[in-house]
Design a protein around this motif. Structure first.
Motif, mmCIF file in Angstrom:
data_model
loop_
_atom_site.group_PDB
_atom_site.id
_atom_site.type_symbol
_atom_site.label_atom_id
_atom_site.label_comp_id
_atom_site.label_asym_id
_atom_site.label_seq_id
_atom_site.Cartn_x
_atom_site.Cartn_y
_atom_site.Cartn_z
ATOM 1 N N ASN A 46 8.109 -4.046 -3.702
ATOM 2 C CA ASN A 46 7.044 -3.082 -3.902
ATOM 3 C C ASN A 46 5.914 -3.686 -4.355
ATOM 4 O OD1 ASN A 46 8.806 -0.864 -2.951
ATOM 5 N ND2 ASN A 46 8.806 0.180 -4.791
ATOM 6 N N ALA A 47 4.677 -3.249 -3.894
ATOM 7 C CA ALA A 47 3.478 -3.956 -4.733
ATOM 8 C C ALA A 47 2.267 -2.826 -4.605
ATOM 9 C CB ALA A 47 2.896 -5.082 -3.955
ATOM 10 N N ASN A 48 1.361 -2.948 -5.725
ATOM 11 C CA ASN A 48 0.106 -2.332 -5.468
ATOM 12 C C ASN A 48 -0.970 -3.175 -5.146
ATOM 13 O OD1 ASN A 48 1.012 0.494 -6.117
ATOM 14 N ND2 ASN A 48 1.668 -0.481 -7.939
ATOM 15 N N ILE A 49 -1.606 -3.292 -4.057
ATOM 16 C CA ILE A 49 -2.358 -4.221 -3.713
ATOM 17 C C ILE A 49 -3.942 -3.752 -3.690
ATOM 18 C CG2 ILE A 49 -2.939 -5.687 -1.534
ATOM 19 C CD1 ILE A 49 -0.454 -5.348 -0.547
ATOM 20 N N PRO A 50 -4.753 -4.463 -4.457
ATOM 21 C CA PRO A 50 -6.300 -4.279 -4.662
ATOM 22 C C PRO A 50 -6.865 -4.706 -3.555
ATOM 23 C CG PRO A 50 -5.682 -6.172 -5.961
ATOM 24 C CD PRO A 50 -4.455 -5.646 -5.267
ATOM 25 N N VAL A 51 -7.959 -4.028 -2.975
ATOM 26 C CA VAL A 51 -8.771 -4.511 -1.728
ATOM 27 C C VAL A 51 -10.244 -4.037 -2.056
ATOM 28 C CG1 VAL A 51 -9.273 -4.249 0.649
ATOM 29 C CG2 VAL A 51 -6.803 -4.208 -0.237
ATOM 30 N N ARG A 52 -11.114 -5.223 -1.872
ATOM 31 C CA ARG A 52 -12.393 -4.685 -1.994
ATOM 32 C C ARG A 52 -12.988 -4.060 -0.937
ATOM 33 N NH1 ARG A 52 -15.499 -5.707 -6.185
ATOM 34 N NH2 ARG A 52 -14.368 -7.850 -6.704
ATOM 35 N N MET A 53 -13.760 -2.893 -1.287
ATOM 36 C CA MET A 53 -14.211 -1.925 -0.112
ATOM 37 C C MET A 53 -15.665 -2.349 0.074
ATOM 38 S SD MET A 53 -11.247 -0.623 -0.053
ATOM 39 C CE MET A 53 -11.586 1.018 1.235
ATOM 40 N N ASP A 54 -16.234 -1.809 1.183
ATOM 41 C CA ASP A 54 -17.639 -2.222 1.523
ATOM 42 C C ASP A 54 -18.573 -1.958 0.584
ATOM 43 O OD1 ASP A 54 -16.452 -3.239 3.834
ATOM 44 O OD2 ASP A 54 -17.273 -1.522 5.081
ATOM 45 N N SER A 63 2.063 -0.616 -1.472
ATOM 46 C CA SER A 63 2.576 -0.976 -0.093
ATOM 47 C C SER A 63 4.043 -1.554 -0.394
ATOM 48 C CB SER A 63 2.035 -2.402 -0.040
ATOM 49 O OG SER A 63 0.497 -2.238 -0.201
ATOM 50 N N PHE A 64 4.885 -1.483 0.598
ATOM 51 C CA PHE A 64 6.340 -1.890 0.480
ATOM 52 C C PHE A 64 6.777 -3.007 1.702
ATOM 53 C CE2 PHE A 64 4.998 2.553 0.008
ATOM 54 C CZ PHE A 64 5.381 2.825 -1.182
ATOM 55 N N ARG A 65 7.811 -3.739 1.211
ATOM 56 C CA ARG A 65 8.529 -4.367 2.321
ATOM 57 C C ARG A 65 9.970 -4.193 1.856
ATOM 58 N NH1 ARG A 65 7.892 -5.629 7.499
ATOM 59 N NH2 ARG A 65 9.356 -7.105 8.288
ATOM 60 N N ALA A 111 14.339 -4.925 8.775
ATOM 61 C CA ALA A 111 13.335 -4.880 7.775
ATOM 62 C C ALA A 111 12.042 -3.775 8.416
ATOM 63 C CB ALA A 111 12.583 -6.214 7.494
ATOM 64 N N LYS A 112 11.453 -3.682 7.449
ATOM 65 C CA LYS A 112 10.076 -2.646 7.488
ATOM 66 C C LYS A 112 9.296 -2.743 6.465
ATOM 67 C CE LYS A 112 8.943 0.068 11.053
ATOM 68 N NZ LYS A 112 9.533 -0.024 12.458
ATOM 69 N N GLY A 113 7.919 -2.597 6.962
ATOM 70 C CA GLY A 113 6.912 -2.660 5.607
ATOM 71 C C GLY A 113 5.976 -1.334 5.965
ATOM 72 N N GLY A 114 5.258 -1.200 5.063
ATOM 73 C CA GLY A 114 4.530 -0.035 4.968
ATOM 74 C C GLY A 114 3.173 -0.263 4.029
ATOM 75 N N VAL A 115 2.039 0.655 4.314
ATOM 76 C CA VAL A 115 1.121 0.716 3.348
ATOM 77 C C VAL A 115 0.513 2.019 3.211
ATOM 78 C CG1 VAL A 115 -1.299 -0.222 2.580
ATOM 79 C CG2 VAL A 115 0.312 -1.816 3.525
#
Ligand code: NAD
Length: 425
Positions: A46-54, A63-65, A111-115
């Motif tokens: 599991n992860a918490n992913i930071p993303v810069r917005m516009d 997020s998961f894998r 496997a599977k992933g998701g956000v």
């Protein structure tokens, strides 16, 4: 919400996987040892992913894998972008991928992933940054010989292209086999778009040869006219089936004498609308209960349920969507003599051509669409035969789903036995 419970009110262990395994434990003759090995995924990351917005702010996306099992080969499974994605859902989908790869005998695990994200609220730039961030975050966990992602709900060829590019920037070399579902021209396989539908048509042909349903021109109703449903409708029409009803999220069309499929398909490809001059408009619920030889749910999950199972008048169901029949409805239909060809077999054509894509990426030899389709047809026919054989074994009372699960679980456990992870069965 209880901290121990996921969004479906089940414990955030893969309870759905346990339920599915318990359902088949007896018919598949699973030991406690087998169940212990299969009940849980090998790894959850599991992860918490930071993303810069516009607008300059930063949003954090859960997020998961989930890597369920790799006994049979590198793990394989799509990445889903959806607001409702959670750990339990990704667990279940990873489990199903392990079984799906095993049932069609491609050398991959599951496997599977998701956000957790509403992608419709993102700009193209934000979507690209999120896609790249996912790969950057999980870079050590994926790879062409470890775990190979692919598209799923709300992720497409462009997202796969960004993801491949990001991975290659991280590792510093061309690695096309790290991900499948890429656009043709960036390592994608010819024939991938229609693969799930062609595989389903092949399975349906083979299935109808084993049962007394439909005659020369079986009637079919198809729920969902997206990638899978539209191409399946076309393949079935070309093979002499009488497609009498189709639908999308806005509603359906019915013509008891058979829809004019080529015109319908072309109009839909041009305009996105479902139009057929002679047909009557029907609501989606009605399509599911039409008196047809074969009902094909090809839209979304949980469509044949406790609510409508007693109204189903089709003689057989071909599950092209993932999980369109709830367990209760599945048992009800089987008990009432309506065979259900399960998703892990019926819609496995897609992952089969994803495997072909990986083979092409790995060998750097690219195939014609004819070669892809010929190999796909052969793989699906062999898989169907193997499931039919398991179904015929014993007292012959296994449902098609039980037979497919039994074959898949047997294959995974055999590989585990060879690896000495469990004693000989
Ligand atoms: P898609 O988004 O292209 O199409 C989905 C279709 O279902 C659309 O026509 C949509 O309007 C319709 N729909 C949605 N809700 C509906 C409802 N309540 N009633 C009727 N129609 C409804 O998706 P797709 O790629 O065609 O996938 C369809 C299903 O097949 C999904 O369950 C997916 O997980 C499964 N599947 C797809 C692939 C693949 O290769 N695309 C492979 C394996 C399984």
């Amino acid at each position: 919400m209880d901290a121990e419970l996921g969004s479906r009110g089940v414990e955030t262990v893969c309870q759905t996987c346990e339920v599915e395994l318990d359902r088949i434990a007896e018919v598949a003759m699973l030991t406690e040892q087998d169940l212990e090995l299969l009940r849980q995924p090998r790894r959850r990351i599991n992860a918490n992913i930071p993303v810069r917005m516009d607008d300059g702010s930063v949003e954090v996306f859960p997020s998961f894998r989930v890597q369920y099992n790799d006994a049979r080969g590198p793990m394989k499974g799509g990445i889903r972008f959806h607001p409702a994605v959670d750990e339990d859902e990704v667990d279940e989908l990873a489990f199903l991928m392990a079984l799906k790869c095993a049932v069609v005998d491609i050398p991959f695990g599951g496997a599977k992933g998701g956000v957790q994200v509403d992608p419709s609220a993102l700009s193209t730039g934000e979507l690209e940054r999120l896609s790249r961030a996912y790969i950057s975050e999980f870079q050590d966990d994926i790879g062409p010989q470890t775990d190979i992602p692919a598209p799923d709900v709300n992720t497409d060829g462009q997202v796969m292209a960004w993801m491949r590019d990001e991975y290659e920037q991280v590792v510093g070399r061309q690695t096309p086999g790290v991900i499948t579902g890429k656009p043709p021209g960036l390592g994608g396989s010819k024939g991938r778009t229609t693969a799930t539908s062609l595989g389903g048509a092949e399975v349906l042909d083979a299935f109808l040869e084993t049962v007394d349903i439909g005659g020369d021109s079986p009637t079919v109703a198809v729920q969902g006219f997206g990638n899978v449903g539209s191409h399946l409708t076309k393949f079935l029409h070309e093979r002499g089936y009488d497609v009498v009803a189709v639908s999308n999220a806005d509603g359906g069309l019915h013509d008891a004498s058979g829809l004019a499929v080529p015109a319908l398909f072309d109009e839909h490809a041009d305009t996105g609308d479902l139009v057929a001059a002679e047909a009557t408009e029907i609501p989606n619920e009605e399509l599911l209960t039409l008196d047809v030889d074969v009902l094909v749910p090809a839209a979304i999950e949980d469509q044949i349920t406790e609510e409508n199972m007693a109204d189903i008048r089709a003689d057989a169901v071909l599950e092209m969507a993932n999980g369109p029949t709830t367990p209760t409805a599945d048992e009800y239909l089987s008990a009432h003599g309506v065979p259900v060809v399960p998703d892990i077999l019926a819609n496995a054509g897609g992952v089969t051509v994803s495997y072909f894509e990986w083979v092409q990426n790995t060998t750097n030899e690219y195939w014609t669409v004819d070669r892809v389709q010929e190999k796909l047809r052969a793989q699906m026919a062999t898989a169907f035969e193997a499931v039919a054989q398991v179904k015929a074994e014993g007292d012959g009372t296994r449902s098609w789903r039980e037979a497919a699960y039994t074959r898949a679980v047997d294959a995974v456990l055999q590989a585990e036995t060879y690896r000495s992870n469990i004693p000989e069965r």
